[in-house]
Design a protein around this motif. Structure first.
Motif, PDB file in Angstrom:
ATOM      1  N   ASP A 151       0.884  -1.168   0.000  1.00  0.00           N
ATOM      2  CA  ASP A 151       0.000   0.000   0.000  1.00  0.00           C
ATOM      3  C   ASP A 151       0.921   1.217   0.000  1.00  0.00           C
ATOM      4  OD1 ASP A 151      -1.481   2.263   0.775  1.00  0.00           O
ATOM      5  OD2 ASP A 151      -2.846   1.090   2.010  1.00  0.00           O
ATOM      6  N   THR A 152       1.008   1.900  -1.130  1.00  0.00           N
ATOM      7  CA  THR A 152       1.974   3.002  -1.263  1.00  0.00           C
ATOM      8  C   THR A 152       1.617   4.225  -0.436  1.00  0.00           C
ATOM      9  OG1 THR A 152       0.863   3.872  -3.234  1.00  0.00           O
ATOM     10  CG2 THR A 152       2.659   2.283  -3.582  1.00  0.00           C
ATOM     11  N   ASN A 153       0.405   4.257   0.097  1.00  0.00           N
ATOM     12  CA  ASN A 153       0.009   5.378   0.943  1.00  0.00           C
ATOM     13  C   ASN A 153       0.360   5.130   2.406  1.00  0.00           C
ATOM     14  OD1 ASN A 153      -1.351   7.974   1.244  1.00  0.00           O
ATOM     15  ND2 ASN A 153      -2.918   6.818   2.337  1.00  0.00           N
ATOM     16  N   ASN A 154       0.324   3.877   2.828  1.00  0.00           N
ATOM     17  CA  ASN A 154       0.486   3.569   4.254  1.00  0.00           C
ATOM     18  C   ASN A 154       1.751   2.794   4.592  1.00  0.00           C
ATOM     19  OD1 ASN A 154      -2.046   4.748   5.085  1.00  0.00           O
ATOM     20  ND2 ASN A 154      -3.036   3.023   4.068  1.00  0.00           N
ATOM     21  N   ASP A 155       2.295   2.051   3.654  1.00  0.00           N
ATOM     22  CA  ASP A 155       3.479   1.245   3.944  1.00  0.00           C
ATOM     23  C   ASP A 155       4.747   2.078   3.796  1.00  0.00           C
ATOM     24  OD1 ASP A 155       1.799  -0.917   4.281  1.00  0.00           O
ATOM     25  OD2 ASP A 155       2.200  -1.780   2.308  1.00  0.00           O
ATOM     26  N   ASP A 156       5.758   1.718   4.568  1.00  0.00           N
ATOM     27  CA  ASP A 156       7.078   2.321   4.444  1.00  0.00           C
ATOM     28  C   ASP A 156       7.707   1.767   3.166  1.00  0.00           C
ATOM     29  OD1 ASP A 156       9.922   2.605   4.552  1.00  0.00           O
ATOM     30  OD2 ASP A 156       9.802   2.920   6.714  1.00  0.00           O
ATOM     31  N   LEU A 157       7.882   2.616   2.161  1.00  0.00           N
ATOM     32  CA  LEU A 157       8.367   2.138   0.865  1.00  0.00           C
ATOM     33  C   LEU A 157       9.798   1.597   0.931  1.00  0.00           C
ATOM     34  CD1 LEU A 157       6.875   4.530  -1.835  1.00  0.00           C
ATOM     35  CD2 LEU A 157       6.004   2.371  -0.941  1.00  0.00           C
ATOM     36  N   GLU A 158      10.617   2.152   1.817  1.00  0.00           N
ATOM     37  CA  GLU A 158      11.986   1.629   1.958  1.00  0.00           C
ATOM     38  C   GLU A 158      11.947   0.186   2.447  1.00  0.00           C
ATOM     39  OE1 GLU A 158      14.806   3.016   0.928  1.00  0.00           O
ATOM     40  OE2 GLU A 158      13.667   4.746   0.225  1.00  0.00           O
ATOM     41  N   LYS A 159      11.067  -0.100   3.415  1.00  0.00           N
ATOM     42  CA  LYS A 159      10.933  -1.471   3.917  1.00  0.00           C
ATOM     43  C   LYS A 159      10.344  -2.374   2.842  1.00  0.00           C
ATOM     44  CE  LYS A 159      10.497  -0.403   8.823  1.00  0.00           C
ATOM     45  NZ  LYS A 159       9.618  -0.389  10.001  1.00  0.00           N
ATOM     46  N   ALA A 160       9.392  -1.854   2.081  1.00  0.00           N
ATOM     47  CA  ALA A 160       8.775  -2.639   1.008  1.00  0.00           C
ATOM     48  C   ALA A 160       9.820  -3.009  -0.043  1.00  0.00           C
ATOM     49  CB  ALA A 160       7.632  -1.860   0.374  1.00  0.00           C
ATOM     50  N   VAL A 161      10.660  -2.051  -0.405  1.00  0.00           N
ATOM     51  CA  VAL A 161      11.711  -2.311  -1.389  1.00  0.00           C
ATOM     52  C   VAL A 161      12.704  -3.336  -0.846  1.00  0.00           C
ATOM     53  CG1 VAL A 161      13.673  -1.274  -2.605  1.00  0.00           C
ATOM     54  CG2 VAL A 161      11.458  -0.102  -2.573  1.00  0.00           C
ATOM     55  N   GLN A 162      13.029  -3.231   0.427  1.00  0.00           N
ATOM     56  CA  GLN A 162      13.942  -4.206   1.042  1.00  0.00           C
ATOM     57  C   GLN A 162      13.332  -5.608   0.999  1.00  0.00           C
ATOM     58  OE1 GLN A 162      17.097  -3.745   1.894  1.00  0.00           O
ATOM     59  NE2 GLN A 162      17.256  -5.907   2.441  1.00  0.00           N
ATOM     60  N   LEU A 163      12.030  -5.707   1.257  1.00  0.00           N
ATOM     61  CA  LEU A 163      11.334  -6.993   1.190  1.00  0.00           C
ATOM     62  C   LEU A 163      11.375  -7.554  -0.234  1.00  0.00           C
ATOM     63  CD1 LEU A 163       9.594  -9.199   2.508  1.00  0.00           C
ATOM     64  CD2 LEU A 163       7.603  -7.753   2.068  1.00  0.00           C
ATOM     65  N   ILE A 164      11.145  -6.697  -1.217  1.00  0.00           N
ATOM     66  CA  ILE A 164      11.217  -7.128  -2.623  1.00  0.00           C
ATOM     67  C   ILE A 164      12.630  -7.620  -2.946  1.00  0.00           C
ATOM     68  CG2 ILE A 164      11.196  -6.272  -5.007  1.00  0.00           C
ATOM     69  CD1 ILE A 164       8.780  -4.496  -4.131  1.00  0.00           C
ATOM     70  N   LYS A 165      13.627  -6.881  -2.504  1.00  0.00           N
ATOM     71  CA  LYS A 165      15.022  -7.270  -2.755  1.00  0.00           C
ATOM     72  C   LYS A 165      15.301  -8.643  -2.148  1.00  0.00           C
ATOM     73  CE  LYS A 165      19.759  -5.832  -2.103  1.00  0.00           C
ATOM     74  NZ  LYS A 165      20.698  -5.112  -1.300  1.00  0.00           N
ATOM     75  N   GLU A 166      14.851  -8.869  -0.927  1.00  0.00           N
ATOM     76  CA  GLU A 166      15.066 -10.158  -0.268  1.00  0.00           C
ATOM     77  C   GLU A 166      14.341 -11.285  -1.007  1.00  0.00           C
ATOM     78  OE1 GLU A 166      13.831  -9.505   3.774  1.00  0.00           O
ATOM     79  OE2 GLU A 166      15.473  -8.085   4.135  1.00  0.00           O
ATOM     80  N   ARG A 167      13.120 -11.011  -1.450  1.00  0.00           N
ATOM     81  CA  ARG A 167      12.363 -12.038  -2.177  1.00  0.00           C
ATOM     82  C   ARG A 167      13.016 -12.359  -3.512  1.00  0.00           C
ATOM     83  NH1 ARG A 167       7.151 -13.302  -0.281  1.00  0.00           N
ATOM     84  NH2 ARG A 167       7.336 -15.040  -1.721  1.00  0.00           N
ATOM     85  N   MET A 168      13.633 -11.371  -4.154  1.00  0.00           N
ATOM     86  CA  MET A 168      14.308 -11.620  -5.428  1.00  0.00           C
ATOM     87  C   MET A 168      15.524 -12.517  -5.234  1.00  0.00           C
ATOM     88  SD  MET A 168      12.357 -10.407  -7.604  1.00  0.00           S
ATOM     89  CE  MET A 168      13.315 -10.831  -9.050  1.00  0.00           C
ATOM     90  N   GLU A 169      16.153 -12.424  -4.070  1.00  0.00           N
ATOM     91  CA  GLU A 169      17.301 -13.280  -3.778  1.00  0.00           C
ATOM     92  C   GLU A 169      16.870 -14.732  -3.613  1.00  0.00           C
ATOM     93  OE1 GLU A 169      18.982 -11.313  -0.372  1.00  0.00           O
ATOM     94  OE2 GLU A 169      19.707  -9.623  -1.587  1.00  0.00           O
TER      95      GLU A 169
END
Length: 194
Positions: A151-169
């Motif tokens: 949710d780009t309005n409520n979620d911390d985008l830095e944390k979201a990006v970190q989660l995406i990076k981890e999932r890509m690994e």
């Protein structure tokens, strides 16, 4: 799932207009600099320049069909992508699933509340007012199963990006794309059999 490791990985962001996909894509590329951003909006602009819409001289194939094949072309050549897309109807969804069913995709649902979508549209002034809210009636309504939802309005985008990076690994452990594709085609088979 085991993927062809010579193919480029695809982070597929699905969400309505003004939901923040492009902003999220840019933040992902900051953390994953070996990825390139491919946007349906930019791609549609290429098609628009080719066509003469004023005189109804149009390419008789939906833009999305070319867009999905472009994603596969880049991936086939080892190029990693962050893609922002709007899977807005069954035809678009089926073409995307059919084209990319065997590709290494992390499927990300990008959400934003209606009131914030309206505010963003008024601020941007480059989209028809109400377009994004109108899309809410069909985007994310196709029984998609996402690997990650943001949710780009409520979620911390830095944390979201970190989660995406981890999932890509650990993309082999991601099941949202695979499950969405399988569920979609299972439903089509059931409809044909009934």
């Amino acid at each position: 799932m085991v993927y062809d490791m010579t193919r480029g990985k695809i982070i597929l962001l699905n969400g309505v207009s003004s939901s923040g996909k492009s902003t999220l894509a840019q933040k992902i590329i900051e953390k994953l600099p070996d990825y390139f951003h491919l946007s349906i909006d930019d791609y549609d602009y290429i098609i628009e320049k080719m066509e003469d819409r004023e005189n109804q001289r149009l390419i008789p194939v939906p833009t999305e069909c070319f867009f999905h094949r472009t994603m596969s072309m880049f991936s086939d050549n080892g190029i990693n992508l962050v893609v922002d897309q709007i899977l807005f109807n069954e035809e678009t969804q089926e073409d995307c699933y059919q084209t990319l069913k065997d590709y290494p995709v992390l499927f990300v649902g990008v959400h934003c509340p209606a009131i914030e979508l309206e505010r963003r549209e008024m601020t941007r002034r480059d989209r028809p007012l109400g377009q994004a809210c109108g899309q809410l009636s069909y985007v994310h309504q196709q029984q998609e199963e996402y690997d990650i939802e943001i949710d780009t309005n409520n979620d911390d985008l830095e944390k979201a990006v970190q989660l995406i990076k981890e999932r890509m690994e650990n993309l082999g452990e991601a099941t949202g794309w695979k499950n969405s594709v399988e569920e979609y085609f299972n439903q089509k088979i059931e409809k044909c059999q009934s």
